[in-house]
Design an enzyme around this catalytic site. Structure first.
Site: not given
Lengths: 86, 139
Positions: A22-24, A49
């Protein structure tokens, strides 16, 4: 279009599997990959994501790298990015 | 760290819920050639004490749920706070400032801080940085 086959049209230097990240992390990993590449070389990223599409678009707009393709199939996003600049 | 865009963040809290957004923004920024200047002040300074990032808890009564939250963070493959800091340092896009007044108020000595701290500064020094920044946040 033809889903994953889209990316086969490009000479991919490196493929990054960011599925499940997932981010980042997907863009951090891409940044690292781009750092080790020469201008014009191409990296392919696989991600799951759902935020990654907007993130990759924003990343490329702001850093000047080129998002050649983005596609989605069965919940997996594929991005093809060309390195621009040193 | 010259031509990059700049982000200035006042980090006012040393709890897990606030530190994660700080370091996620800093690392995403690093990937996008945005330098993050983080000013740790008041309770934010707790995060810069040795073990502060590792041991950050959820705030108030939510504290008891810290372990569960950390479990979820791990399950989502999101790095730990120290790992995110390492990533930013590796990209060379982060500057960590400790607030000098807070150090006096909270009786924190320089040797108690993690080595990743770049400078101990006051509000004026940080304001100068923030005024030149493209993004300014208080977290």
């Amino acid at each position: 279009m033809d889903g994953f086959n889209v990316s086969e049209r490009y000479k991919v230097k490196e493929t990054l599997d960011c599925k499940g990240l997932y981010c980042p992390m997907p863009i951090v990993k891409m940044k690292k990959a781009l750092k080790g590449m020469a201008e014009g070389e191409i990296v392919k990223i696989l991600a799951t994501d759902p935020g990654s599409k907007r993130d990759f678009e924003a990343f490329c707009r702001k850093t000047g790298n080129k998002l050649l393709e983005s596609s989605q199939e069965d919940g997996v996003f594929t991005y093809i990015v060309e390195k621009v600049g040193p | 760290m010259t031509e990059n865009k700049k982000m200035a963040i006042i980090v006012h809290s040393g709890t897990l819920d606030k530190l994660y957004p700080v370091f996620m923004l800093a690392s995403a920024g690093g990937a996008m050639d945005v330098d993050a200047h983080l000013f740790f002040t008041f309770w934010g300074l707790d995060a810069l004490k040795k073990g502060g990032l590792e041991n950050a808890k959820l705030p108030g009564v939510m504290r008891v749920g810290t372990g569960m939250m950390k479990g979820r963070i791990k399950d989502a493959n999101v790095p730990t706070l120290p790992a995110l800091l390492d990533l930013c340092k590796e990209m060379g896009t982060i500057k960590i400032y400790a607030c000098s007044t807070t150090m006096e108020l909270m009786k924190v000595k320089e040797e108690e801080l993690i080595p990743e701290v770049d400078e101990i500064v006051g509000a004026a020094a940080f304001l100068e940085i923030a005024m030149d920044a493209d993004v300014q946040l208080f977290i």
